[in-house]
Design an enzyme around this catalytic site. Structure first.
Site, PDB file in Angstrom:
ATOM      1  N   CYS B  79     -22.496 -65.302 -54.746  1.00 31.56           N
ATOM      2  CA  CYS B  79     -23.285 -66.179 -55.620  1.00 31.56           C
ATOM      3  C   CYS B  79     -22.466 -67.385 -56.088  1.00 31.56           C
ATOM      4  CB  CYS B  79     -23.876 -65.379 -56.781  1.00 31.56           C
ATOM      5  SG  CYS B  79     -25.159 -66.265 -57.684  1.00 31.56           S
ATOM      6  N   HIS B 181     -27.108 -61.358 -54.140  1.00 30.55           N
ATOM      7  CA  HIS B 181     -26.252 -60.314 -54.713  1.00 30.55           C
ATOM      8  C   HIS B 181     -26.404 -59.026 -53.911  1.00 30.55           C
ATOM      9  CE1 HIS B 181     -24.861 -62.322 -58.362  1.00 30.55           C
ATOM     10  NE2 HIS B 181     -26.018 -62.941 -58.355  1.00 30.55           N
ATOM     11  N   GLU B 183     -24.832 -56.330 -54.176  1.00 23.80           N
ATOM     12  CA  GLU B 183     -24.712 -55.150 -55.051  1.00 23.80           C
ATOM     13  C   GLU B 183     -26.005 -54.858 -55.803  1.00 23.80           C
ATOM     14  OE1 GLU B 183     -23.037 -57.946 -55.327  1.00 23.80           O
ATOM     15  OE2 GLU B 183     -23.610 -58.799 -57.271  1.00 23.80           O
TER      16      GLU B 183
END
EC number: 4.3.2.10
Lengths: 253, 205
Positions: B79, B181, B183
């Site tokens: 990001c 993202h 994650e």
């Protein structure tokens, strides 16, 4: 193309998920960590946890819940309920939340939105608005729908965006828990005037209700609780329905 | 050793949870020496580019990151961590960035809601081990108002459409950068981390 999001909401009280009607008459709906893991497996796009007791003690419980959930659930987690300060936000973000939602505190201290956005980024700050129809418009209520704020909901949403909110979580108090559909006039009125995403909340009873909130209501995401908690529909069923109606949704997870 | 760069910001907790879920260990560090001795480095990112740059500079991490890319130590930047690799960003008052990758960072076009918040598709441009087991067109989670525009189209690994077909994943030798993202992108996001670790560490955990 950006998908429309389907977001289960877990109202947490004394460490349990509960659900009521128009913010009262609470029923038990299970363990928050187990329920969160189930929704993740079923394809939820995001999860919202609301601490509805909003006591200091309960906030600690909430941080523990978020900490456990974030270890096994790899989608965005938003947490709200009783947050009053940057320190409260920090506690939950450090526990593993990706966003925090503020409601009553944003009304009494609008600058909290700006301070939160500056410290954590505006994508972190969700302003929750509980709105009730009054006359030709909607009035903002705080303190779990008990206290009129003397603010017009549309004007307040516009102001919240200007102050730095990254997203609006918009709940119709009239529709909440009734399972008869969202207030889509309210959703459209606010979503069409803002440049940040709006999550429609309150009133979901069927997949068609979710579709209407995203289509007629022009919402970017839909929040629902009891239709998922009590097993009436799975998230996958709802998303298949939305897809069949032509809306972009995430099906592979 | 996997180093997770701690520059005083970022979504450390989420990234840490993803690494642990895959059975890897990591060291959270703000030491340039430790980062340069790592076998794989993760540069997380959430928040403003200017804060990220200031955080990196205050700890001497800006030079360390340039150096690790020069040495071709595997780096995964996420990001804002991806955005600061470029020359400069339109965010803030044209913030100067690390200049490791040529190009700039632009604001998403008007007309759509900003930030882009939610799941959008990754259109894979190349066949690469980072995409192993991830079908073309899978959704990943985005939350951003700016996007990177590389001067060299050869480093674009994937694009995503949000008013503009922007570069959502960079591959430059052993540097991988994602605008989304991983994650927070469910099982395919974890798969992407797994692929990166495999590229960097082989079968070692």
């Amino acid at each position: 193309m950006l998908n429309k999001r389907v977001i289960p909401c877990l109202d947490v009280n004394n460490g349990r998920v509960v659900k009521g009607t128009s913010f009262v008459n609470l029923r038990d709906a299970g363990n928050p960590v187990e329920l969160a893991a189930r929704y993740y497996r079923e394809g939820a796009d995001e999860l919202v946890f609301l601490d509805i007791s909003a006591t200091t003690e309960e906030r600690k419980t909430m941080a523990e819940v978020v900490e456990q959930v974030s270890k096994e659930v790899f989608i965005p987690l938003c947490v709200g309920g009783g947050l009053r300060s940057i320190a409260d936000m920090n506690t939950l973000l450090r526990a593993g939340a990706d966003k925090v939602s503020i409601n009553s505190a944003a009304v009494s201290d609008p600058d909290l939105i700006s301070r939160g956005a500056e410290k954590f980024g505006r994508q972190c700050i969700v302003v929750a608005i509980d709105a009730k129809r009054e006359g030709s418009g909607w009035q903002v209520y705080t303190h779990s729908g008990k206290k009129p704020a003397g603010l017009d909901a549309v004007e307040w949403a516009i102001k919240a965006e200007a102050l730095g909110a990254g997203e609006i979580l918009l709940t119709s108090i009239d529709a909440d828990g009734k399972n008869t559909g969202y207030d889509n006039e309210l959703n459209r009125e606010i979503s069409s005037r803002l440049n940040i995403p709006v999550i429609a909340s309150g009133g979901a009873g069927s997949p068609e209700d979710l579709y209407n909130a995203l289509d007629k209501g022009q919402a970017d995401a839909v929040l629902a609780a009891s239709i998922f908690h009590y097993g009436r529909y799975t998230i996958a069923e709802v998303k298949q329905y939305l897809k069949s109606k032509g809306l972009p949704v995430r099906l592979e997870n | 050793m996997i180093a997770l760069v701690d520059y005083g910001g970022g979504n450390l907790k989420s990234v840490a949870n993803a690494i642990h879920a895959l059975g890897y260990e990591f060291k959270l560090t703000s030491s340039p020496e430790e980062i340069l001795s790592a076998e794989a480095v993760i540069l997380p990112g959430v928040g403003a580019a200017a804060d990220t740059m200031a955080g990196l500079q205050s700890k001497g991490l800006d030079k360390a990151i340039k150096e690790l890319v020069a040495r071709d130590i595997p780096l995964l930047a996420i990001c804002v961590g991806m955005q600061v690799l470029f020359d400069y960003t339109a965010e803030g008052d044209n913030t100067k960035c690390l200049g490791i990758l040529k190009g700039d960072v632009k604001r998403l076009p008007e007309g759509l809601k900003i930030p882009q918040m939610g799941w959008n598709q990754l259109k894979q441009r190349v066949s690469h081990p980072i995409f192993e087991g991830i079908p073309d067109g899978i959704d990943f989670y985005f939350v951003h108002s700016y996007y990177a525009s590389p001067a060299d189209p050869g480093i674009i690994g994937a694009t995503t459409d949000y008013g503009v077909d922007f570069c959502s994943l960079v591959i430059s030798k052993r540097l991988i950068a994602t605008q989304f993202h991983p994650e927070k992108s469910g099982s395919y996001g974890l798969k992407l981390y797994q692929n990166f670790f495999k590229m960097a560490l082989g079968d070692k955990k």
